[in-house]
Design a protein around this motif. Structure first.
Motif, PDB file in Angstrom:
ATOM      1  N   GLY A   1       0.654  -1.110   0.194  1.00 36.74           N
ATOM      2  CA  GLY A   1      -0.139  -0.191  -0.020  1.00 36.74           C
ATOM      3  C   GLY A   1       0.864   1.205  -0.095  1.00 36.74           C
ATOM      4  N   LEU A   2       1.997   1.168   0.969  1.00 37.39           N
ATOM      5  CA  LEU A   2       2.810   2.506   0.941  1.00 37.39           C
ATOM      6  C   LEU A   2       3.673   2.632  -0.423  1.00 37.39           C
ATOM      7  N   LEU A   3       3.901   1.506  -0.794  1.00 32.58           N
ATOM      8  CA  LEU A   3       4.739   1.640  -2.061  1.00 32.58           C
ATOM      9  C   LEU A   3       3.870   2.015  -3.392  1.00 32.58           C
ATOM     10  N   SER A   4       2.564   1.568  -3.238  1.00 29.43           N
ATOM     11  CA  SER A   4       1.753   2.084  -4.293  1.00 29.43           C
ATOM     12  C   SER A   4       1.348   3.783  -4.270  1.00 29.43           C
ATOM     13  N   LEU A   5       1.247   4.154  -2.905  1.00 32.37           N
ATOM     14  CA  LEU A   5       0.862   5.443  -2.879  1.00 32.37           C
ATOM     15  C   LEU A   5       2.101   6.302  -3.258  1.00 32.37           C
ATOM     16  N   MET A   6       3.411   5.819  -2.852  1.00 35.14           N
ATOM     17  CA  MET A   6       4.612   6.552  -3.157  1.00 35.14           C
ATOM     18  C   MET A   6       4.729   6.543  -4.756  1.00 35.14           C
ATOM     19  N   THR A   7       4.442   5.522  -5.503  1.00 35.98           N
ATOM     20  CA  THR A   7       4.344   5.527  -7.074  1.00 35.98           C
ATOM     21  C   THR A   7       3.339   6.307  -7.628  1.00 35.98           C
ATOM     22  N   LEU A   8       2.057   6.312  -6.900  1.00 35.09           N
ATOM     23  CA  LEU A   8       1.229   7.499  -7.370  1.00 35.09           C
ATOM     24  C   LEU A   8       1.588   8.701  -7.336  1.00 35.09           C
ATOM     25  N   TYR A   9       2.101   9.094  -6.165  1.00 38.62           N
ATOM     26  CA  TYR A   9       2.673  10.633  -6.024  1.00 38.62           C
ATOM     27  C   TYR A   9       3.637  10.830  -6.993  1.00 38.62           C
ATOM     28  N   PHE A  10       4.742  10.173  -7.088  1.00 36.82           N
ATOM     29  CA  PHE A  10       5.532  10.431  -7.964  1.00 36.82           C
ATOM     30  C   PHE A  10       5.022  10.504  -9.640  1.00 36.82           C
ATOM     31  N   LEU A  11       4.309   9.970 -10.128  1.00 35.35           N
ATOM     32  CA  LEU A  11       3.706   9.703 -11.242  1.00 35.35           C
ATOM     33  C   LEU A  11       2.887  10.994 -11.314  1.00 35.35           C
ATOM     34  N   GLY A  12       1.992  11.074 -10.307  1.00 33.80           N
ATOM     35  CA  GLY A  12       0.974  12.342 -10.465  1.00 33.80           C
ATOM     36  C   GLY A  12       1.355  13.788  -9.910  1.00 33.80           C
ATOM     37  N   ALA A  13       2.084  13.698  -8.927  1.00 32.20           N
ATOM     38  CA  ALA A  13       2.350  15.165  -8.362  1.00 32.20           C
ATOM     39  C   ALA A  13       3.637  15.554  -8.412  1.00 32.20           C
ATOM     40  N   GLU A  14       4.556  14.825  -8.263  1.00 30.39           N
ATOM     41  CA  GLU A  14       6.008  15.214  -8.136  1.00 30.39           C
ATOM     42  C   GLU A  14       6.327  16.124  -9.336  1.00 30.39           C
ATOM     43  N   GLN A  15       6.974  17.211  -9.061  1.00 29.65           N
ATOM     44  CA  GLN A  15       7.453  18.327  -9.820  1.00 29.65           C
ATOM     45  C   GLN A  15       6.231  19.145 -10.256  1.00 29.65           C
ATOM     46  N   GLY A  16       5.355  19.150  -9.228  1.00 31.33           N
ATOM     47  CA  GLY A  16       4.119  20.441  -9.235  1.00 31.33           C
ATOM     48  C   GLY A  16       4.155  21.029  -8.274  1.00 31.33           C
ATOM     49  N   ALA A  17       3.140  21.302  -7.748  1.00 31.11           N
ATOM     50  CA  ALA A  17       2.924  22.373  -6.763  1.00 31.11           C
ATOM     51  C   ALA A  17       3.456  21.661  -5.202  1.00 31.11           C
ATOM     52  N   THR A  18       3.393  20.427  -5.158  1.00 29.12           N
ATOM     53  CA  THR A  18       3.870  19.755  -3.936  1.00 29.12           C
ATOM     54  C   THR A  18       5.136  18.989  -4.169  1.00 29.12           C
TER      55      THR A  18
END
Length: 68
Positions: free
Chosen positions: A27-44
């Motif tokens: 679950g944590l690995l999936s959330l990290m992957t989703l974060y890096f694909l979806g939000a990293e290098q954006g506002a957060t």
């Protein structure tokens, strides 16, 4: 001539306590992957520069995340 006879070992079901660490890890690995694909290098952004953005750029578009 020697014959080897093997018997199947009995299947022991896993309990919830034995499964919990693996489920939490995945679950944590999936959330990290989703974060890096979806939000990293954006506002957060947590990592400076464009390295992560360029590395996952095509994956973002494939999954429908806007990035520019």
């Amino acid at each position: 001539m020697t014959h080897i006879i093997s018997y199947p070992t009995p299947v022991v079901p896993l309990t919830a306590g034995e499964l919990l660490p693996g489920v939490v890890f995945v679950g944590l690995l999936s959330l990290m992957t989703l974060y890096f694909l979806g939000a990293e290098q954006g506002a957060t952004s947590l990592i400076q520069g464009n390295t992560v953005h360029e590395f996952v750029h095509d994956g973002r578009h494939l999954l429908g995340f806007p990035c520019h």
